[in-house]
Scaffold this active site. Structure first.
Site, mmCIF file in Angstrom:
data_model
loop_
_atom_site.group_PDB
_atom_site.id
_atom_site.type_symbol
_atom_site.label_atom_id
_atom_site.label_comp_id
_atom_site.label_asym_id
_atom_site.label_seq_id
_atom_site.Cartn_x
_atom_site.Cartn_y
_atom_site.Cartn_z
ATOM 1 N N CYS A 170 0.728 -1.287 0.003
ATOM 2 C CA CYS A 170 0.141 -0.055 0.133
ATOM 3 C C CYS A 170 0.770 1.171 0.128
ATOM 4 C CB CYS A 170 -0.984 0.053 1.241
ATOM 5 S SG CYS A 170 -1.695 1.538 1.470
ATOM 6 N N TYR A 171 0.645 2.243 -0.981
ATOM 7 C CA TYR A 171 1.358 3.465 -0.943
ATOM 8 C C TYR A 171 1.100 4.179 0.292
ATOM 9 C CZ TYR A 171 2.031 8.347 -1.952
ATOM 10 O OH TYR A 171 2.536 9.565 -2.092
#
Length: 485
Positions: A170-171
């Site tokens: 996840c960014y």
């Protein structure tokens, strides 16, 4: 002056003296039959007069430009958290409204659709969340790694446990990680977990601890949850209902939030965690997290009378979602177009049009359930609705008409595999034509004319039959007596 004799000569109904008339058995029988015939025909004419008749026509929709249409709905999502549930509306004219909340209500529900709490409020936070400007690649891990084995133990040991549920891909999780670790180290140095024990910052990798994340209804990453330990236990694990943190994610903001959480807890009373009552700005960043993973959404939205979409999905500007694990199964309790028609008005309308209202809520009670897996991952559920306006004009008095508008629709649904986050999509399209049903009034003078025709006609026909029967019987008697004409 006109004499009485001249007036009498104008009499159309001259009387025959009773002495010159002769009663007969056949005449009496015909009179009784004629009376019953008059009563029967009068009843049929009265019934026809009282029966409502309508005229149906199809015309071009007369709606004015710019007129809006209400979509009223009540839909339950057993696997979509109210924390991220978003209702969006778009149309072909370019309208695009995201996360509508003013006219909608959300209620947490369990997998059996039973409510588990009061209305869920999304809170006032609408600004962008702040992160650290510079990403420091060299930092010391300060948070405790949590898993199924040690989560409950550490949760019972500390009055406050703040957990970052994240995913390595996840960014936003990677953006938070440096700030989280630096803040956790600073808090650990100030409030030693062994000596102080009031607060602990931890982290859970949801790709490795999927069951733990599922148990806490984590559907987006990163999810920061605040768990408090108190004397009044609220669940089987001895925890209070936890909160979700939606504040800034830079190091200073995280440290300040943790300081505010610890401040009201006396060091000399480690077994009691009091809730933060300081009322500072960080309170706006915390909201109760849903205790279950489902959500019931009810209310209405206004849309323009052009083709458009009503989309319900998981949405967040600072979280990521695992599309393969999103489940948009839903049960439609109610879905209708236009203003609600009261039962009394609907009953009055059905007096005019018995079939009216049969398709205004066609999807009510329908369930669309999918089970995410290899074959059912990334499934979007689409509903295609074609809406037709029906206008009923009824006559209430001799000079007043009542107009009732109703919208009926047909529905076709399908499951579509998507490359993006699955959604529940309702595509609606209004017909350019409308059905116009008009109640036809019947003239009372026409009813009286028909009644007079019935009486006069039956009386005349009965008289003719009586004359034929009487003359026939006389002829038969003359033949029997051998008389000649």
């Amino acid at each position: 002056m006109i004499s009485t004799h001249k007036l009498k000569s104008m009499d159309f109904y001259r009387k025959i003296p009773r002495d010159l008339t002769e009663a007969s058995l056949s005449g009496a029988g015909l009179s009784i039959i004629a009376a019953f015939a008059m009563i029967f025909l009068f009843g049929m004419e009265l019934s026809n007069y009282l029966t409502v008749s309508t005229a149906t026509s199809v015309i071009v929709d007369k709606s004015s430009d710019g007129e809006f249409l209400l979509i009223d709905f009540n839909i339950s999502f057993p696997a979509l958290s109210c924390e991220f549930a978003s209702v969006d509306v778009s149309d072909v004219l370019g309208t695009n409204r995201l996360n509508i909340t003013k006219t909608l209500r959300k209620y947490p529900i369990d997998s059996n659709l039973k409510p588990t709490g009061s209305e869920y409020h999304t809170g006032p936070i609408s600004r962008l969340i702040k992160h650290d400007d510079e990403v420091d690649e060299e930092y010391t891990e300060g948070s405790m790694s949590l898993n199924e084995r040690n989560f409950d133990t550490l949760a019972h040991r500390h009055q406050i446990l703040v957990v970052n549920f994240f995913a390595p891909w996840c960014y936003w999780s990677n953006r938070l990680k440096p700030s989280w670790e630096k803040a956790a180290k600073m808090i650990r140095d100030r409030y030693d977990p062994e000596m102080d024990g009031r607060i602990l910052m931890g982290k859970v990798d949801c790709t490795e601890e999927a069951d733990l994340c599922k148990r806490h209804h984590v559907q987006a990453y990163p999810s920061i949850r605040i768990f408090r330990k108190g004397s009044d236990l609220r669940d089987d694990h001895g925890r209070h209902d936890h909160e979700s943190y939606y504040g800034d994610r830079d190091t200073d903001s995280l440290v300040k939030t943790m300081e505010n959480l610890v401040a009201p807890i006396p060091l000399e009373s480690p077994q009691l965690a009091l809730e933060n009552k300081l009322g500072d700005a960080t309170e706006d960043a915390k909201r109760p997290a849903p205790s279950t993973g489902g959500c019931r959404i009810e209310g209405f939205v206004r849309v323009k009378k052009v083709p458009g979409n009503l989309v319900i999905s998981a949405r967040s500007g600072v979280h990521s979602f695992d599309a393969s694990k999103m489940n948009m199964s839903h049960i439609i309790s109610h879905l209708s177009f236009g203003r609600k028609i009261s039962p009394s008005v609907m009953s009055d309308m059905k007096r005019v049009v018995p079939h009216l209202g049969g398709s205004h809520d066609k999807l009510n009670g329908r369930a669309y359930i999918t089970h995410p897996g290899d074959a059912n991952a990334n499934v979007t559920i689409e509903h295609y609705l074609q809406v037709v306006k029906t206008e009923v004009i009824t006559r209430r008095t001799f000079h007043e008409n009542k107009i009732v508008e109703e919208y009926e629709y047909t529905a076709h649904s399908s499951l579509v595999h998507s490359f993006y986050i699955p959604v529940a999509k309702f595509h609606f399209e209004l017909s350019p034509m409308q059905v116009l049903i008009t109640e036809n009034s019947k003239s009372f003078s026409h009813f009286i004319t028909n009644v007079c025709a019935i009486i006069g006609g039956v009386f005349t026909v009965a008289g003719i039959l009586d004359s034929i029967l009487h003359n026939t019987m006389r002829l038969v008697k003359k033949i029997e007596l051998g008389k000649n004409f």
